[in-house]
Structure formats: structure tokens, C-alpha cells
Scaffold this active site. Structure first.
Site, PDB file in Angstrom:
ATOM      1  N   LYS A   1       0.866  -1.198   0.000  1.00  0.00           N
ATOM      2  CA  LYS A   1       0.000   0.000   0.000  1.00  0.00           C
ATOM      3  C   LYS A   1       0.890   1.230   0.000  1.00  0.00           C
ATOM      4  O   LYS A   1       2.005   1.194   0.530  1.00  0.00           O
ATOM      5  CB  LYS A   1      -0.866   0.022   1.266  1.00  0.00           C
ATOM      6  CG  LYS A   1      -2.079   0.901   1.145  1.00  0.00           C
ATOM      7  CD  LYS A   1      -3.223   0.172   0.469  1.00  0.00           C
ATOM      8  CE  LYS A   1      -4.415   1.040   0.186  1.00  0.00           C
ATOM      9  NZ  LYS A   1      -5.567   0.235  -0.263  1.00  0.00           N
TER      10      LYS A   1
ATOM     11  N   ASP B   1      -7.037   4.293  -4.552  1.00  0.00           N
ATOM     12  CA  ASP B   1      -7.675   4.170  -3.237  1.00  0.00           C
ATOM     13  C   ASP B   1      -8.285   5.551  -2.961  1.00  0.00           C
ATOM     14  O   ASP B   1      -8.536   6.307  -3.916  1.00  0.00           O
ATOM     15  CB  ASP B   1      -6.653   3.746  -2.162  1.00  0.00           C
ATOM     16  CG  ASP B   1      -7.319   3.277  -0.873  1.00  0.00           C
ATOM     17  OD1 ASP B   1      -7.786   2.132  -0.816  1.00  0.00           O
ATOM     18  OD2 ASP B   1      -7.396   4.074   0.101  1.00  0.00           O
TER      19      ASP B   1
HETATM   20  P1  NDP Z   1     -12.913   7.785  -2.946  1.00  0.00           P
HETATM   21  O1  NDP Z   1     -11.845   8.771  -2.770  1.00  0.00           O
HETATM   22  O2  NDP Z   1     -13.474   7.541  -4.306  1.00  0.00           O
HETATM   23  O3  NDP Z   1     -14.139   8.127  -1.982  1.00  0.00           O
HETATM   24  C1  NDP Z   1     -13.952   8.221  -0.612  1.00  0.00           C
HETATM   25  C2  NDP Z   1     -15.274   8.598   0.025  1.00  0.00           C
HETATM   26  O4  NDP Z   1     -15.181   8.436   1.435  1.00  0.00           O
HETATM   27  C3  NDP Z   1     -15.641  10.065  -0.218  1.00  0.00           C
HETATM   28  O5  NDP Z   1     -17.034  10.199  -0.216  1.00  0.00           O
HETATM   29  C4  NDP Z   1     -15.022  10.742   0.997  1.00  0.00           C
HETATM   30  O6  NDP Z   1     -15.614  11.976   1.360  1.00  0.00           O
HETATM   31  C5  NDP Z   1     -15.286   9.704   2.079  1.00  0.00           C
HETATM   32  N1  NDP Z   1     -14.261   9.824   3.106  1.00  0.00           N
HETATM   33  C6  NDP Z   1     -12.935   9.650   2.968  1.00  0.00           C
HETATM   34  N2  NDP Z   1     -12.303   9.877   4.130  1.00  0.00           N
HETATM   35  C7  NDP Z   1     -13.260  10.205   5.005  1.00  0.00           C
HETATM   36  C8  NDP Z   1     -13.242  10.545   6.377  1.00  0.00           C
HETATM   37  N3  NDP Z   1     -12.091  10.596   7.061  1.00  0.00           N
HETATM   38  N4  NDP Z   1     -14.431  10.815   6.985  1.00  0.00           N
HETATM   39  C9  NDP Z   1     -15.594  10.772   6.295  1.00  0.00           C
HETATM   40  N5  NDP Z   1     -15.676  10.461   4.997  1.00  0.00           N
HETATM   41  C10 NDP Z   1     -14.526  10.168   4.370  1.00  0.00           C
HETATM   42  O7  NDP Z   1     -12.333   6.425  -2.329  1.00  0.00           O
HETATM   43  P2  NDP Z   1     -12.818   4.920  -2.586  1.00  0.00           P
HETATM   44  O8  NDP Z   1     -14.268   4.870  -2.803  1.00  0.00           O
HETATM   45  O9  NDP Z   1     -11.911   4.324  -3.577  1.00  0.00           O
HETATM   46  O10 NDP Z   1     -12.449   4.257  -1.176  1.00  0.00           O
HETATM   47  C11 NDP Z   1     -13.377   4.183  -0.094  1.00  0.00           C
HETATM   48  C12 NDP Z   1     -12.952   3.060   0.846  1.00  0.00           C
HETATM   49  O11 NDP Z   1     -12.910   1.826   0.137  1.00  0.00           O
HETATM   50  C13 NDP Z   1     -11.552   3.219   1.459  1.00  0.00           C
HETATM   51  O12 NDP Z   1     -11.565   2.649   2.753  1.00  0.00           O
HETATM   52  C14 NDP Z   1     -10.688   2.362   0.547  1.00  0.00           C
HETATM   53  O13 NDP Z   1      -9.517   1.923   1.181  1.00  0.00           O
HETATM   54  C15 NDP Z   1     -11.634   1.206   0.281  1.00  0.00           C
HETATM   55  N6  NDP Z   1     -11.358   0.399  -0.901  1.00  0.00           N
HETATM   56  C16 NDP Z   1     -11.253   0.954  -2.138  1.00  0.00           C
HETATM   57  C17 NDP Z   1     -11.038   0.156  -3.241  1.00  0.00           C
HETATM   58  C18 NDP Z   1     -11.036   0.691  -4.641  1.00  0.00           C
HETATM   59  O14 NDP Z   1     -10.991  -0.116  -5.568  1.00  0.00           O
HETATM   60  N7  NDP Z   1     -11.100   1.995  -4.844  1.00  0.00           N
HETATM   61  C19 NDP Z   1     -10.827  -1.299  -3.106  1.00  0.00           C
HETATM   62  C20 NDP Z   1     -11.023  -1.781  -1.763  1.00  0.00           C
HETATM   63  C21 NDP Z   1     -11.257  -0.960  -0.714  1.00  0.00           C
HETATM   64  P3  NDP Z   1     -14.826  13.358   1.057  1.00  0.00           P
HETATM   65  O15 NDP Z   1     -14.877  13.505  -0.431  1.00  0.00           O
HETATM   66  O16 NDP Z   1     -15.567  14.397   1.819  1.00  0.00           O
HETATM   67  O17 NDP Z   1     -13.429  13.154   1.577  1.00  0.00           O
HETATM   68  O1  2IT Z   2      -7.867  -1.602  -0.759  1.00  0.00           O
HETATM   69  C1  2IT Z   2      -7.830  -2.094  -1.898  1.00  0.00           C
HETATM   70  O2  2IT Z   2      -7.990  -3.307  -2.104  1.00  0.00           O
HETATM   71  C2  2IT Z   2      -7.611  -1.187  -3.037  1.00  0.00           C
HETATM   72  N1  2IT Z   2      -7.533   0.021  -2.836  1.00  0.00           N
HETATM   73  C3  2IT Z   2      -7.452  -1.747  -4.421  1.00  0.00           C
HETATM   74  C4  2IT Z   2      -6.057  -2.233  -4.643  1.00  0.00           C
HETATM   75  C5  2IT Z   2      -5.740  -2.667  -6.053  1.00  0.00           C
HETATM   76  O3  2IT Z   2      -4.553  -2.966  -6.270  1.00  0.00           O
HETATM   77  O4  2IT Z   2      -6.616  -2.721  -6.920  1.00  0.00           O
END
Ligand code: NDP
Ligand code: 2IT
Length: 449
Positions: free
Chosen positions: A129, A169
């Protein structure tokens, strides 16, 4: 959760001594150690070879300065990291996060979790990561580009398609991956699968944007099926409004469920009639194109509400935390259970505190932990790596089917290792043990390295 008593305390004392103050990392390790220590109790080869001790220490941590210039010509400095946690079953693989809350502790917890998650997918990927304490909010496209280029200038020395393959992420989506891939290609003169989540035009895979959110809903669906239930007709509360949240919402709607909420760091919106696919598209445009705030939804659509805080007191049947770590505490978990929630599927990484998880499990509700429930994203990244290595692109139907099958296999693995004598499936225990076994056995094969 099965606690291992003194063994766990002794083990955690060692972890805390080696990594003082890294509270998120301690939390992630404790969750795993509490189920793995009892599992290896009668398996001396894992104990004498110090497998769990080795798995809780990253292979290496790279930290670097990122210097860039803002639009006013000011020189700005951030700190970047890449945690290469474990490459026993494949190249390091995991996302990059840009958020002001990024610390080494956060990235170590994420890299540690990623190792187990990637193992669960059954694809050949190790865990890693990376990220930076950079805040993309309010930055121009040109500033984002300069930051991404500066970040990749350093990161490019440590990654490669057979070494370490980053992806997106929080704060890193298609735009940022494009800028970083462009810089990697410029610096190395190599066009290869060094990043996943790329644009379709330059090696990205179909279904990668949808995969994490859809996968979390598939996990939810498989969990509900163990109790003869369907998503259809049930109400969901979802947090976040980014990549994972919006695609989870989309799949819930496809399956006939009602999505009551989405959120961002400012608060949550509540739509009592359920967010429609048209309104969801409006939210995607708001977030991806206009970079706006979720509160604007309540201004746009009459009869809907915006509230500050988190959505967990809204009564629902199913909860999908899809924003960030520790966004559900014990009181919020209790409120969910009390208000009738029967299933939690975690799209975000480690969104529930340990005390919160204990509430779900004490109430015997269905609980799909993040390393299982959100593995669909990295699994599809693994499929992107395969396509890049073979210089081919698979069709959407093939990728959709592969994703659905991978999530079913993860559900089955959790059931195999997590089913208790009363029939309750402890998905956390199951995910930890199933993820551990493959990595541990590879490490045994390598000897003391
Ligand atoms: P994005 O940046 O697309 O979206 C993040 C969302 O979460 C936004 O709405 C943001 O709001 C909110 N957010 C982030 N930090 C905070 C906080 N501290 N408090 C409140 N709201 C918060 O990220 P993703 O959708 O990609 O990721 C979301 C989660 O999913 C994370 O935990 C990530 O690790 C996990 N994840 C993502 C994957 C992927 O493929 N993208 C794969 C597996 C897991 P704001 O815009 O106001 O910050
Ligand atoms: O938390 C996660 O699994 C991710 N942000 C996606 C990682 C990836 O390599 O697609």
C-alpha cells in the site's frame, strides 16, 4: 471474536514495541492475531518458523519527500510512502491513497490487510500500500498533475509489473492513475502493467471501476442466501460517495434494494424513497466532474435531507460502510443492530472498530469483514494484470462472471474456516484463516528468509 487471552496480549506487546504509536496498524494486527493464534496453536511448524511474527513485519517501507509547485508558484512539500508488506505469493499489490490523514500507521494497516485480502482472491498477488498526506480537495487539475508526477518520479524507482503494482484508493481515481502512468512511461520508456485502474485506452480493464462496490454487494448477497434472504425489498444504508460507495449503491438498486443514504466527510444525505439510478448518476457527476459536496443533493432534490455526521442511526436492513477506517464505533454498531440491521458488508477497509465488530457478532448478524467483502476490486486489478501481461482485453461478460465467481469463492472460503458449532458463520475468522494459510505455506516453503 475468539480471543487468545495471554498469548494475544504477549503477541501484541511485541508488535507495539516494534511499532510504537501506530494505532491503526495495531488494530488490524490484533483483529487477525485474535483468530490466527488459536488456529496455529496445534500447528508447530507455523510457530517454530515465526510465521505470524514475520507476517506482521513489512518486507520494507519506503518513505520519500514529494516536492511540487502550486498554481501560484509556491513550493509545497508532502511525504510519500510505499509499504511493500509481503510478496510471498506474488508481486506487491495494493492501492495508493492521497488524504491528509495518511500516516505510516494507516499505510501499514492497509498493506497488512491487503496481504490477506489478495490471498483470498486466489490470484498471485502479494500485499502493499502507498500514499501521501496530500489533500486533493480544492486543487486544480494542473496541481493534481504536478503532484502525481512528483510522487511517481520517486515511486517509479521501486515498482514494476513483476515487483510492485499500485492502483487507486481514497483520493486516487482514474485521473490520478492517468497522470502517474504517464509519468512512469515518460521516465522509464516502458509501456507495461505497472499500475491498475488505468483508462480503457491504455490498458485498463473493463469492470475495474465497478468491481469493489459490486463485489461488496455480491458478498452481501451470498451472506443473505445462507439465511434464505434476498437483497430485493430490503433497505440499505451506505456511507461514502466515491468509487466504492456509488458502485455498491448501483448494484443494490440493480438487485431491487433501496438505498437510503450516501455520505462524504461533511455529512450524509437521506432519501426516504430510495436513491434512483438517475439520481445516482447525478451524484457520480457531482463527485467526478464538478468535485462537489454531497449536501448539494438535498438542494437539488426536493423532499430529501442532508444531516451532519454519519448515517448509522438510520434504520435499515443492510449497512455498507464504504468511506474510511473506524467510521463505525461500538455505539453506532449497537444502533445498527437495535434498529434491525441484519447484515453488514464492508466496502471500506477496516471501517468498524474492534468493539463495534464485537457488537455485530454478539447479536449474530451477518458480518462480512473488509478483507473479504471488498476484495473484488483488487481481484479485478489482478485480472487487469493478466490482460496486460498477455496483451489482450477481455469482454465485460467474461470479467463480470469472473468477479462474481471470485466473490462466491471468497464467501465459501470464509464459511469453510469460519462456521461455528451452532451454525453461525464467523466470516472474520474464516477470512483471516483462509487468507493466512496460502501466504504462510508459501513462507514455509521459502525457509528462513
Ligand atoms: P474515494 O476517494 O473515491 O471516496 C472516498 C469517500 O469516502 C468520499 O465520499 C469521501 O468523502 C469519504 N471519506 C474519505 N475519508 C473520510 C473521512 N475521514 N471521513 C468521512 N468520509 C470520508 O475512495 P474509494 O471509494 O476508492 O475508497 C473508499 C474506501 O474503500 C476506502 O476505505 C478504501 O480503502 C476502500 N477500498 C477501495 C477500493 C477501490 O478499488 N477503490 C478497493 C477496496 C477498498 P470526502 O470527499 O468528503 O473526503
Ligand atoms: O484496498 C484495496 O484493495 C484497493 N484500494 C485496491 C487495490 C488494487 O490494487 O486494486
Amino acid at each position: 471474536m475468539a480471543f487468545a487471552g495471554n498469548d494475544l496480549n504477549d503477541f501484541m506487546e511485541g508488535v507495539k514495541k516494534r511499532s510504537p504509536g501506530e494505532t491503526e496498524f495495531h488494530q488490524a494486527v490484533q483483529e487477525v492475531a485474535a483468530t490466527i493464534l488459536p488456529y496455529i496453536e496445534d500447528k508447530p511448524e507455523y510457530k517454530t518458523n515465526m510465521i505470524l511474527e514475520r507476517m506482521t513485519e513489512p518486507d520494507r517501507v519506503i518513505s520519500f519527500r514529494v516536492t511540487w509547485q502550486d498554481d501560484d508558484g509556491n513550493v509545497r512539500v508532502n511525504r510519500g510512502h510505499r509499504v511493500q508488506f509481503n510478496n510471498s505469493i506474488g508481486p506487491y499489490k495494493g492501492g495508493i491513497r492521497f488524504h491528509p490523514s495518511v500516516t505510516l500507521s494507516v499505510l501499514k494497516f492497509l498493506g497488512f490487510e491487503q496481504t490477506f485480502k489478495n490471498s483470498l482472491t486466489q490470484l498471485p498477488m502479494g500485499g502493499g500500500k502507498g500514499g501521501a498526506d496530500f489533500n486533493p480537495k480544492g486543487k486544480s487539475d494542473a496541481e493534481i498533475m504536478r503532484f502525481c508526477q512528483a510522487f511517481m518520479t520517486e515511486l517509479s524507482k521501486y515498482i514494476g509489473p513483476d515487483i510492485d503494482v499500485p492502483a487507486g484508493d481514497i483520493g486516487v481515481g482514474g485521473r490520478e492513475i492517468g497522470f502517474m502512468f504517464g509519468q512512469y512511461k515518460r521516465m522509464t520508456n516502458r509501456f507495461n502493467g505497472v499500475l491498475t485502474g488505468k483508462g480503457r485506452e491504455f490498458g485498463g480493464s473493463l469492470m475495474r471501476p465497478e468491481a469493489t462496490g459490486y463485489g461488496a454487494v455480491y458478498m452481501l448477497e451470498d451472506m443473505l442466501h445462507t439465511r434464505g434472504l434476498e437483497i430485493d425489498g430490503h433497505k440499505a444504508v451506505i456511507s461514502g460517495s466515491g468509487n466504492v460507495a456509488t458502485h455498491a449503491a448501483e448494484k443494490i438498486i440493480h438487485r431491487g434494494g433501496t438505498v437510503l443514504t450516501l455520505s462524504d466527510s461533511g455529512g450524509f444525505i437521506y432519501d426516504k424513497d430510495g436513491i434512483t439510478l438517475e439520481r445516482l448518476q447525478w451524484i457520480k457527476d457531482l463527485k467526478e466532474k464538478r468535485r462537489g459536496r454531497i449536501s448539494e443533493y438535498a438542494d437539488e432534490f426536493k423532499g430529501t435531507e442532508f444531516h451532519e455526521g454519519r448515517p448509522w442511526n438510520v434504520a435499515c436492513d443492510m449497512a455498507l460502510p464504504c468511506a474510511t477506517q473506524n467510521e463505525i464505533n461500538a455505539d453506532e454498531a449497537e444502533a445498527l443492530v437495535k434498529n434491525g440491521c441484519i447484515a453488514v458488508s464492508e466496502g471500506a477497509n477496516m471501517p468498524t472498530t474492534i468493539d463495534g465488530i464485537n457488537k455485530y457478532q454478539a447479536a449474530k448478524i451477518l458480518y462480512g469483514p473488509s478483507k473479504a467483502a471488498n476484495a473484488g476490486g483488487v481481484a479485478t486489478s489482478g485480472l487487469e494484470m493478466s490482460q496486460n501481461a498477455a496483451h489482450i482485453s477481455w469482454k465485460e461478460e467474461e470479467l463480470s462472471k469472473l468477479l462474481r465467481d471470485i466473490m462466491s469463492n471468497i464467501h465459501a472460503a470464509c464459511e469453510e474456516y469460519g462456521k461455528e458449532s451452532d451454525g453461525y458463520i464467523d466470516y472474520m475468522k474464516g477470512a483471516n484463516i483462509a487468507g493466512f494459510r496460502k501466504v504462510a505455506d508459501a513462507m514455509l516453503a521459502f525457509g528462513a528468509v
